[in-house]
Design a protein around this motif. Structure first.
Motif, PDB file in Angstrom:
ATOM      1  N   GLN A  25       0.827  -1.213   0.000  1.00 33.96           N
ATOM      2  CA  GLN A  25       0.000   0.000   0.000  1.00 33.96           C
ATOM      3  C   GLN A  25       0.860   1.262   0.000  1.00 33.96           C
ATOM      4  N   ALA A  26       1.936   1.231   0.815  1.00 36.47           N
ATOM      5  CA  ALA A  26       2.800   2.408   0.901  1.00 36.47           C
ATOM      6  C   ALA A  26       3.427   2.704  -0.459  1.00 36.47           C
ATOM      7  N   LEU A  27       3.882   1.642  -1.129  1.00 36.64           N
ATOM      8  CA  LEU A  27       4.502   1.838  -2.454  1.00 36.64           C
ATOM      9  C   LEU A  27       3.511   2.457  -3.434  1.00 36.64           C
ATOM     10  N   VAL A  28       2.280   1.959  -3.419  1.00 31.23           N
ATOM     11  CA  VAL A  28       1.276   2.501  -4.347  1.00 31.23           C
ATOM     12  C   VAL A  28       0.922   3.932  -3.936  1.00 31.23           C
ATOM     13  N   ASN A  29       0.846   4.152  -2.634  1.00 31.61           N
ATOM     14  CA  ASN A  29       0.517   5.491  -2.133  1.00 31.61           C
ATOM     15  C   ASN A  29       1.489   6.553  -2.666  1.00 31.61           C
ATOM     16  N   TYR A  30       2.795   6.232  -2.699  1.00 31.41           N
ATOM     17  CA  TYR A  30       3.773   7.239  -3.113  1.00 31.41           C
ATOM     18  C   TYR A  30       3.563   7.712  -4.550  1.00 31.41           C
ATOM     19  N   VAL A  31       2.936   6.857  -5.357  1.00 30.72           N
ATOM     20  CA  VAL A  31       2.747   7.249  -6.766  1.00 30.72           C
ATOM     21  C   VAL A  31       1.279   7.602  -7.054  1.00 30.72           C
ATOM     22  N   THR A  32       0.468   7.679  -6.003  1.00 28.66           N
ATOM     23  CA  THR A  32      -0.948   8.010  -6.231  1.00 28.66           C
ATOM     24  C   THR A  32      -1.385   9.157  -5.316  1.00 28.66           C
ATOM     25  N   TYR A  33      -1.739   8.815  -4.057  1.00 25.09           N
ATOM     26  CA  TYR A  33      -2.321   9.832  -3.171  1.00 25.09           C
ATOM     27  C   TYR A  33      -1.293  10.576  -2.328  1.00 25.09           C
ATOM     28  N   ASN A  34      -0.095  10.014  -2.249  1.00 23.20           N
ATOM     29  CA  ASN A  34       0.953  10.693  -1.483  1.00 23.20           C
ATOM     30  C   ASN A  34       0.548  11.058  -0.052  1.00 23.20           C
ATOM     31  N   MET A  35      -0.205  10.169   0.583  1.00 19.30           N
ATOM     32  CA  MET A  35      -0.582  10.405   1.986  1.00 19.30           C
ATOM     33  C   MET A  35       0.551   9.855   2.859  1.00 19.30           C
ATOM     34  N   ASN A  36       1.714  10.512   2.749  1.00 20.27           N
ATOM     35  CA  ASN A  36       2.903   9.949   3.381  1.00 20.27           C
ATOM     36  C   ASN A  36       2.835   9.958   4.905  1.00 20.27           C
ATOM     37  N   ASP A  37       2.125  10.927   5.444  1.00 16.21           N
ATOM     38  CA  ASP A  37       1.966  10.969   6.896  1.00 16.21           C
ATOM     39  C   ASP A  37       1.186   9.767   7.413  1.00 16.21           C
ATOM     40  N   MET A  38       0.368   9.199   6.533  1.00 16.57           N
ATOM     41  CA  MET A  38      -0.398   8.033   6.938  1.00 16.57           C
ATOM     42  C   MET A  38       0.541   6.818   7.022  1.00 16.57           C
ATOM     43  N   VAL A  39       1.477   6.730   6.076  1.00 14.41           N
ATOM     44  CA  VAL A  39       2.472   5.657   6.151  1.00 14.41           C
ATOM     45  C   VAL A  39       3.274   5.833   7.436  1.00 14.41           C
ATOM     46  N   LYS A  40       3.668   7.078   7.684  1.00 16.59           N
ATOM     47  CA  LYS A  40       4.441   7.376   8.887  1.00 16.59           C
ATOM     48  C   LYS A  40       3.658   6.976  10.143  1.00 16.59           C
ATOM     49  N   SER A  41       2.381   7.364  10.179  1.00 20.39           N
ATOM     50  CA  SER A  41       1.528   7.029  11.317  1.00 20.39           C
ATOM     51  C   SER A  41       1.507   5.525  11.548  1.00 20.39           C
ATOM     52  N   ASN A  42       1.374   4.788  10.469  1.00 23.32           N
ATOM     53  CA  ASN A  42       1.269   3.335  10.583  1.00 23.32           C
ATOM     54  C   ASN A  42       2.602   2.710  11.022  1.00 23.32           C
ATOM     55  N   LEU A  43       3.710   3.269  10.541  1.00 25.24           N
ATOM     56  CA  LEU A  43       5.027   2.795  10.985  1.00 25.24           C
ATOM     57  C   LEU A  43       5.202   3.062  12.484  1.00 25.24           C
ATOM     58  N   TYR A  44       4.803   4.230  12.912  1.00 29.63           N
ATOM     59  CA  TYR A  44       4.919   4.577  14.336  1.00 29.63           C
ATOM     60  C   TYR A  44       4.015   3.685  15.200  1.00 29.63           C
ATOM     61  N   LEU A  45       2.845   3.327  14.665  1.00 27.76           N
ATOM     62  CA  LEU A  45       1.966   2.413  15.401  1.00 27.76           C
ATOM     63  C   LEU A  45       2.671   1.085  15.659  1.00 27.76           C
ATOM     64  N   PHE A  46       3.239   0.531  14.581  1.00 24.28           N
ATOM     65  CA  PHE A  46       3.949  -0.750  14.739  1.00 24.28           C
ATOM     66  C   PHE A  46       5.139  -0.593  15.673  1.00 24.28           C
ATOM     67  N   GLY A  47       5.830   0.547  15.542  1.00 24.34           N
ATOM     68  CA  GLY A  47       7.008   0.778  16.379  1.00 24.34           C
ATOM     69  C   GLY A  47       6.640   1.008  17.838  1.00 24.34           C
ATOM     70  N   ALA A  48       5.496   1.642  18.064  1.00 23.79           N
ATOM     71  CA  ALA A  48       5.061   1.953  19.435  1.00 23.79           C
ATOM     72  C   ALA A  48       4.541   0.715  20.156  1.00 23.79           C
ATOM     73  N   LEU A  49       3.926  -0.172  19.388  1.00 23.72           N
ATOM     74  CA  LEU A  49       3.218  -1.307  19.998  1.00 23.72           C
ATOM     75  C   LEU A  49       3.866  -2.625  19.584  1.00 23.72           C
ATOM     76  N   THR A  50       5.080  -2.839  20.034  1.00 23.17           N
ATOM     77  CA  THR A  50       5.713  -4.116  19.691  1.00 23.17           C
ATOM     78  C   THR A  50       5.305  -5.170  20.714  1.00 23.17           C
ATOM     79  N   GLN A  51       5.626  -6.410  20.389  1.00 22.77           N
ATOM     80  CA  GLN A  51       5.286  -7.498  21.315  1.00 22.77           C
ATOM     81  C   GLN A  51       6.276  -7.520  22.480  1.00 22.77           C
TER      82      GLN A  51
END
Lengths: 513, 513
Positions: A215-241
């Motif tokens: 999704q992130a790869l497609v996003n960069y060439v379509t909607y460019n909602m890069n902050d959303m990718v960032k948000s999702n990366l931070y979610l995974f980074g914030a909530l590890t096992q």
């Protein structure tokens, strides 16, 4: 593990959900004759008086994710009982021919998009409060008093997505099928873009890391909602096992939480997604914030290496995803994916100036590469093998190539042998097919990649796909591994990759320049 | 016909709905062995982890009308699918042994108090937005992901009623069964008191004039919500049918509207209810406002008289209600009810000083009385007869006596002959039974009335009634004329009359004074 600071950054970047009211829909009749669905027009739904057991099918003429609203009226005597309605939502027509009550598959039937509701007051506007993913809606009057008939005066849907339609980058191609595949792929991404990048808006509705990468790869060439990718990366980074491992998916409700599932490949893809994000945005701060999480993933993956530097195989179900195929041995793919992630980790180490890590990863990469070609390569068959039974598969060759174990002409010949190998385990999901296309492009077989992509995703288009599917078997388009199409996800993020490939490699403007 | 002014007065008097949160309930197990239901305790519901196909039954230990709220939690992995619940509400245990999907009776199954709902987020508080009438709730997990179990952390109900508990007049009696019957009758009225006097909070949920007559009588000796009686009278008066006839019932939603059903007896009861209201309140203005409506009812009823001054019989289904019995001929009852209403109309004419009307009604009354005893009285059998087939019934004798066609000792002997007549059509509903008790008291047979009442309503009490039922056949307590107890109304206004009789005629304090 729970990092409050990262979580705050993640949630602060949650996008606004845009609403789009859709009032137009056609009333249709569907009949099934063998595998063929016959569609006929019906009069406007407003003109139909519905008695017990009557139904109407509405076609909103495109795939949407959203909320249904029905303005109900009546004719005859004043309603003297509630009306009992069964409302079924469907992404594809075929789903409407399945009886929800007879579904016996292993996916929870609670995912079936069907409601049985009482309407106590008619006339009234009934707004269903759950979100559905659909194009078709069947409204069936299960029960009504004989003294009146129900009328649907107006049916509308409020479609939701965080994708900014006005910001969508254009795509140029003289190839009509490419344009069509791009359009459907973009719509797939669009409908999966909600508060997070969801895997599928019908079923799961969660942030999965395997889908996010594509999704992130497609996003960069379509909607460019890069902050959303960032948000999702931070979610995974914030909530590890507990051990700091990046989980396979994140739940949002009632509060963000990581799933207890983890998979060898999915944890490593976190690094790849961050590298891709950095390359697109130059956001070094994000890399600084999340590099420790990346380092921990490398550490954990390293624990899975044996003394030869080969990823230990496992018989734990789902230890590594790769493809939706229980018969596929995942060992060699895991090895390739580890290398693929190490390449990304090296780039990130360079970015943050962590020379020690860079050096360590570079050495580890070389050891893995050497081990791949020494222990996982069958010199007779000249193909990578996986597991104790030396299984040959497309996945193993693809990931070894994507991980760089074999390159250039050698990799090209490897692929030729793979294609010619009748025993090679083939691919099941569009997700694995995506990596195949990626690898073909990497080894320079752009034309083959394009042809394969056109055939595979074009097959869904030929089957009237409004969005791309979670699963597609060209031999059996209506197949469901879940025991019913009603729980198949027909708008699934991991299938949206073609928009990335087309816009990056098969763009007329680019070709001409 | 639509009288805006009367309607404004009616709605301005709508009572406040009081809310009462009920948190206590027991978790029970029910088993059925033949006709016997066996009840066993279960551990507290909070301690039960529910998987697919598991269920719990909650007993709120009294009948309530209200809204259910469930605080849901889970154990196991984070919920990864919606939960599908089937929630069944029941006024009596027996209902829980019927399968809603197999109900084939003639009452709309949309009345069955069962919901199938998806819960998307767990933990969460699920507040069902429909109102139910119940004591028992069964919560069944139709589907849940195998990765987690559901827990009901808290179940509560918000009971609603417009009855002012603090204003309830006390009832004194040394007779325990009388106290018990009174308690259940008052609870029946209580739970039917909502925005209007509803017939039954489970099914219909409407203002019916036949129920209102009895509810109003009980109200005067219990909650004294006289403005509510007034409001309901004004509703009927404001919203008459096209010819000015008072309809049989009023719908409130989405806006107050009269039903197109009318019944000879029900239209006339409007006059009786107004007279009762006036006698209790002295509210002459209400009589002035509504006397024209009364006059029109007399006029319309007069149109049904033949040249002998006998109400013409009719084969139109439901032309006159009397009792829930299609085999009952209604002609003689209608004649009696017309006289009964004329007596009330005369009192109202006196109240407003309409001498002409008073005179007219008095004369009409005499003609009806004479015709009753001349044309509807079988001199051989010495009983009133009804219809072309000269049917003998309890209803005919009862209404002739209540209408005053026969009085004193003659009426007493009439009742003795009726009781001894094997062919006399008996009574079906507590509603008709109410009129029977009323007539027994009128002819001075107070003891018999008390004994009959104790036996009939006491039978429901012995069958664990928390509220009195719409229908009760002492021979078959679980009988349903609708084809299923799940659509029987077990809290039904027309059965609440005993509280009126007990408090008016069987009150220790009064007896002693």
């Amino acid at each position: 593990m729970y990092n409050e600071k990262l979580l705050r950054e993640a949630t602060a970047l949650f996008p606004e959900i845009k609403k789009n009211k859709i009032n137009e829909c056609k009333c249709i009749d569907l009949k099934k004759d063998g595998d063929v669905i016959k569609r006929d027009p019906r009069p406007a739904y407003e003109s139909i008086a519905l008695k017990k057991d009557d139904s109407i099918i509405l076609d909103f003429e495109d795939h949407y994710v959203g909320y249904l609203s029905l303005d109900l009226g009546y004719e005859g005597a004043h309603p003297d009982s509630p009306v009992l309605l069964r409302i079924r939502f469907a992404e594809r027509e075929i789903e409407l021919f399945e009886d929800a009550s007879e579904y016996k598959g292993w996916v929870s039937p609670a995912w079936i998009e069907e409601e049985i509701i009482h309407v106590d007051i008619v006339p009234s506007v009934v707004k269903l409060d759950r979100r559905y993913s659909f194009r078709y809606v069947r409204i069936e009057v299960v029960d009504i008093s004989s003294r009146f008939s129900l009328r649907v005066n107006d049916a509308s849907l409020t479609a939701v997505s965080s994708a900014p339609d006005e910001a969508l980058l254009p795509y140029y191609s003289s190839n009509e099928l490419d344009r069509e595949i791009d359009r459907v792929a973009v719509k797939t991404l669009h409908d999966c873009m909600q508060t997070v990048f969801e895997d599928g808006p019908k079923r799961d509705r969660r942030l999965w890391i395997g889908d996010l990468r594509i999704q992130a790869l497609v996003n960069y060439v379509t909607y460019n909602m890069n902050d959303m990718v960032k948000s999702n990366l931070y979610l995974f980074g914030a909530l590890t096992q507990e051990d700091g491992r990046v989980g396979a998916c994140i739940f949002l409700d009632p509060k963000p939480e990581v799933d207890d599932t983890n998979m060898f490949d999915y944890s490593l893809f976190f690094i790849v997604i961050l590298r891709d994000y950095y390359k697109r945005t130059g956001d070094k701060k994000a890399v600084l914030d999340l590099f420790d999480v990346c380092k921990r993933q490398i550490q954990l993956a390293s624990n899975s290496l044996d003394e030869r530097h080969v990823v230990r195989d496992s018989d734990v179900l789902g230890w590594c995803f790769v493809d939706w195929n229980l018969a596929l041995n995942k060992q060699a793919s895991a090895q390739g994916i580890f290398m693929y992630a190490l390449e990304a980790a090296i780039e990130l180490a360079q970015c943050v100036g962590d020379v020690l890590a860079e050096e360590e990863y570079a050495q580890l990469y070389l050891k893995l590469k050497e081990a791949s070609n020494r222990f996982l390569y069958d010199v007779e068959k000249k193909l990578y093998v996986s597991g104790a039974e030396s299984q040959i598969s497309f996945a193993s060759q693809i990931w070894m190539v994507l991980g760089g174990a074999m390159e250039g002409k050698a990799a090209e010949r490897l692929f030729d042998r793979m294609e010619a190998c009748p025993e090679a385990v083939t691919m099941v999901t569009p997700y694995m097919y995506h990596n195949y296309i990626d690898a073909l492009i990497k080894i320079g077989k752009k034309d083959v990649a394009h042809r394969k992509m056109s055939k595979y995703w074009g097959g869904m288009v030929a089957n009237s796909a409004d969005t791309f599917w979670e699963l597609y078997n060209p031999e059996k388009p209506n197949e469901s591994p879940y025991g019913g199409t009603i729980v198949n996800s027909y708008c699934h993020a991991w299938s949206c990759g073609p928009a990335y490939f087309l816009r990056t490699y098969f763009n007329d403007t680019k070709d001409e320049s």
